[in-house]
Write a protein that holds these residues in place. Structure first.
Motif, PDB file in Angstrom:
ATOM      1  N   LEU A  72       1.299  -1.535   0.079  1.00  0.00           N
ATOM      2  CA  LEU A  72       0.096  -0.125   0.090  1.00  0.00           C
ATOM      3  C   LEU A  72       0.958   0.948  -0.476  1.00  0.00           C
ATOM      4  N   VAL A  73       0.329   2.248  -0.045  1.00  0.00           N
ATOM      5  CA  VAL A  73       1.244   3.541   0.002  1.00  0.00           C
ATOM      6  C   VAL A  73      -0.050   4.652   0.504  1.00  0.00           C
ATOM      7  N   THR A  74       0.320   5.671   1.047  1.00  0.00           N
ATOM      8  CA  THR A  74      -0.060   6.856   2.109  1.00  0.00           C
ATOM      9  C   THR A  74       0.752   7.796   1.790  1.00  0.00           C
ATOM     10  N   ARG A  75       0.211   8.683   1.915  1.00  0.00           N
ATOM     11  CA  ARG A  75       0.977   9.929   1.895  1.00  0.00           C
ATOM     12  C   ARG A  75       1.406  11.162   3.121  1.00  0.00           C
ATOM     13  N   LEU A  76       2.038  11.370   4.141  1.00  0.00           N
ATOM     14  CA  LEU A  76       2.432  12.055   5.760  1.00  0.00           C
ATOM     15  C   LEU A  76       2.073  13.503   4.672  1.00  0.00           C
ATOM     16  N   CYS A  77       1.251  14.420   5.634  1.00  0.00           N
ATOM     17  CA  CYS A  77       1.835  16.054   5.911  1.00  0.00           C
ATOM     18  C   CYS A  77       2.117  16.144   7.322  1.00  0.00           C
ATOM     19  N   VAL A  78       3.745  16.148   6.783  1.00  0.00           N
ATOM     20  CA  VAL A  78       4.601  16.603   8.360  1.00  0.00           C
ATOM     21  C   VAL A  78       5.225  17.723   7.907  1.00  0.00           C
ATOM     22  N   THR A  79       4.954  18.715   6.481  1.00  0.00           N
ATOM     23  CA  THR A  79       4.983  20.152   7.051  1.00  0.00           C
ATOM     24  C   THR A  79       3.945  21.437   7.100  1.00  0.00           C
ATOM     25  N   ASP A  80       4.329  22.529   6.919  1.00  0.00           N
ATOM     26  CA  ASP A  80       3.787  23.615   6.943  1.00  0.00           C
ATOM     27  C   ASP A  80       2.461  23.782   5.192  1.00  0.00           C
ATOM     28  N   ASP A  81       1.376  23.513   5.042  1.00  0.00           N
ATOM     29  CA  ASP A  81       1.111  23.142   3.659  1.00  0.00           C
ATOM     30  C   ASP A  81       1.692  25.054   3.122  1.00  0.00           C
ATOM     31  N   PRO A  82       2.098  25.062   1.879  1.00  0.00           N
ATOM     32  CA  PRO A  82       2.922  23.554   0.776  1.00  0.00           C
ATOM     33  C   PRO A  82       4.226  23.178   1.371  1.00  0.00           C
ATOM     34  N   GLY A  83       4.235  22.285   1.082  1.00  0.00           N
ATOM     35  CA  GLY A  83       5.211  21.488   1.789  1.00  0.00           C
ATOM     36  C   GLY A  83       5.510  20.223   1.375  1.00  0.00           C
ATOM     37  N   PRO A  84       6.821  19.709   1.242  1.00  0.00           N
ATOM     38  CA  PRO A  84       6.908  17.705   0.468  1.00  0.00           C
ATOM     39  C   PRO A  84       6.326  17.473   1.373  1.00  0.00           C
ATOM     40  N   GLU A  85       5.892  15.898   1.166  1.00  0.00           N
ATOM     41  CA  GLU A  85       5.168  15.322   2.222  1.00  0.00           C
ATOM     42  C   GLU A  85       6.338  14.121   2.438  1.00  0.00           C
ATOM     43  N   VAL A  86       5.500  13.105   2.909  1.00  0.00           N
ATOM     44  CA  VAL A  86       6.631  12.269   3.111  1.00  0.00           C
ATOM     45  C   VAL A  86       5.637  10.577   2.650  1.00  0.00           C
ATOM     46  N   GLU A  87       6.115   9.906   1.330  1.00  0.00           N
ATOM     47  CA  GLU A  87       5.071   9.203   0.986  1.00  0.00           C
ATOM     48  C   GLU A  87       5.863   7.690   1.557  1.00  0.00           C
ATOM     49  N   VAL A  88       5.248   6.587   1.890  1.00  0.00           N
ATOM     50  CA  VAL A  88       5.799   5.494   2.863  1.00  0.00           C
ATOM     51  C   VAL A  88       4.592   4.764   1.896  1.00  0.00           C
ATOM     52  N   PHE A  89       4.958   3.904   1.498  1.00  0.00           N
ATOM     53  CA  PHE A  89       4.856   2.299   1.052  1.00  0.00           C
ATOM     54  C   PHE A  89       4.959   1.459   2.159  1.00  0.00           C
ATOM     55  N   LEU A  90       3.851   0.775   2.455  1.00  0.00           N
ATOM     56  CA  LEU A  90       4.102   0.253   3.527  1.00  0.00           C
ATOM     57  C   LEU A  90       3.101  -1.735   3.117  1.00  0.00           C
ATOM     58  N   PHE A  91       4.375  -2.333   3.483  1.00  0.00           N
ATOM     59  CA  PHE A  91       4.046  -3.860   3.591  1.00  0.00           C
ATOM     60  C   PHE A  91       3.519  -4.187   4.922  1.00  0.00           C
ATOM     61  N   PRO A  92       2.318  -4.265   4.953  1.00  0.00           N
ATOM     62  CA  PRO A  92       2.470  -5.445   6.357  1.00  0.00           C
ATOM     63  C   PRO A  92       2.864  -6.997   6.845  1.00  0.00           C
ATOM     64  N   ARG A  93       3.501  -6.632   8.223  1.00  0.00           N
ATOM     65  CA  ARG A  93       4.489  -8.063   8.267  1.00  0.00           C
ATOM     66  C   ARG A  93       2.940  -8.970   8.491  1.00  0.00           C
ATOM     67  N   CYS A  94       1.359  -8.576   8.554  1.00  0.00           N
ATOM     68  CA  CYS A  94       0.834 -10.140   7.880  1.00  0.00           C
ATOM     69  C   CYS A  94       0.147 -10.140   6.738  1.00  0.00           C
ATOM     70  N   SER A  95       0.567  -9.787   5.691  1.00  0.00           N
ATOM     71  CA  SER A  95       0.175  -9.607   4.207  1.00  0.00           C
ATOM     72  C   SER A  95       1.122 -11.322   3.737  1.00  0.00           C
ATOM     73  N   PRO A  96       0.180 -11.469   2.532  1.00  0.00           N
ATOM     74  CA  PRO A  96       0.788 -12.496   1.933  1.00  0.00           C
ATOM     75  C   PRO A  96       2.441 -12.551   1.223  1.00  0.00           C
ATOM     76  N   GLY A  97       3.257 -13.274   1.730  1.00  0.00           N
ATOM     77  CA  GLY A  97       4.419 -13.325   0.638  1.00  0.00           C
ATOM     78  C   GLY A  97       5.277 -12.539   1.796  1.00  0.00           C
ATOM     79  N   TYR A  98       5.136 -11.337   3.519  1.00  0.00           N
ATOM     80  CA  TYR A  98       5.744 -11.472   3.935  1.00  0.00           C
ATOM     81  C   TYR A  98       7.109 -11.675   4.741  1.00  0.00           C
ATOM     82  N   SER A  99       8.254 -11.613   5.031  1.00  0.00           N
ATOM     83  CA  SER A  99       8.972 -12.551   5.675  1.00  0.00           C
ATOM     84  C   SER A  99      10.352 -11.648   6.296  1.00  0.00           C
ATOM     85  N   SER A 100      10.587 -12.106   7.520  1.00  0.00           N
ATOM     86  CA  SER A 100      12.028 -10.868   7.419  1.00  0.00           C
ATOM     87  C   SER A 100      13.100 -11.320   6.621  1.00  0.00           C
ATOM     88  N   ASP A 101      13.465 -12.245   5.686  1.00  0.00           N
ATOM     89  CA  ASP A 101      14.608 -12.111   4.246  1.00  0.00           C
ATOM     90  C   ASP A 101      14.394 -10.780   3.674  1.00  0.00           C
TER      91      ASP A 101
END
Length: 251
Positions: free
Chosen positions: A103-132
């Motif tokens: 999944l992907v989301t964007r975080l607003c971490v600065t005063d608007d307007p400003g660069p955001e932080v794009e976070v790709f999420l690979f949940p540890r409960c997802s199919p295919g996840y491994s610690s490797d």
């Protein structure tokens, strides 16, 4: 702050991205670009683009726990949507199943307007996840990048900037995607092997614009042999950095 959602390593990596966004919000664009990009190309990029985000890949316990963590830190998160290109890259790199949830989301971490932080999420409960998978991605940071947003859906300008990045900017085109969920086109670039040995926390760059400009991307060739050398250099760079860090901690 709630630390349950993420391992300590991911909390630190997320903080690095937040710090970069704050730094980028106060810095001229040309000072953020890699030093090997020539001045005339920096000026062209500055005249056409803004820094829209920096990005990182994290491995939360679950999507809900990640969103709760962001909320607890006062970061407004956009609704998560399925990732297109990063999922494709992870599936290929780690032979993940097609039902892996990236999944992907964007975080607003600065005063608007400003660069955001794009976070790709690979949940540890997802199919295919491994610690490797998470261990390798955390060490090498292959999905870490900075996004440049083009002011309008202009095919000629997008092609010109991409040409410049490859011809004189020391970058290699490595792929593209049109995300129908937000109707944007992304072109990704990795540093060539010659410059990939210069350690940067966000080594890759993205050109992004609104609309479906897939035709521009599809007209570009991916130089697979050169790209393999580039990723080998990135891998060696990050591995040597990790060894040096461990050695300093052991002293």
């Amino acid at each position: 702050m709630n630390h349950v959602a993420f391992d300590a390593c991911d909390i630190q990596r997320l903080q690095h991205a937040v710090d970069y966004a704050h730094h980028a919000s106060k810095s001229p664009l040309e000072t953020l670009l890699p030093p090997w990009i020539p001045g005339h190309l920096k000026r062209e990029i500055k005249s056409r683009c803004t820094v829209s985000h920096c990005a990182t890949l994290l491995f939360p316990a679950s999507e809900d726990s990640a969103l709760e963590y962001f909320k607890g830190n006062g970061w407004r998160a956009a609704a998560t949507i399925p990732s297109v290109l990063v999922k494709r890259r992870l599936v290929a790199r780690h032979l993940l199943p097609q039902d892996a949830e990236i999944l992907v989301t964007r975080l607003c971490v600065t005063d608007d307007p400003g660069p955001e932080v794009e976070v790709f999420l690979f949940p540890r409960c997802s199919p295919g996840y491994s610690s490797d998978v998470s261990d390798e991605e955390r060490v090498h940071g292959f999905e870490n990048h900075v996004g440049l947003f083009l002011g309008g859906p202009e095919p000629a300008v997008l092609a010109s900037l991409a040409d410049g990045l490859e011809a004189v900017g020391g970058m290699l085109f490595e792929g593209s995607a049109h995300n129908p969920h937000e109707n944007t086109t992304m072109l990704y670039f990795a540093p060539s092997a010659r410059v990939a040995r210069v350690r940067r926390r966000f080594p890759r760059w993205e050109l992004q614009c609104s609309g479906d400009l897939s035709a521009v991307a599809q007209a570009r060739a991916v130089r697979a042999d050169e790209l393999e050398l580039a990723y080998n250099a990135l891998r060696e760079n990050s591995s040597s950095g990790l060894l040096a860090q461990r050695a300093s901690m052991a002293v």
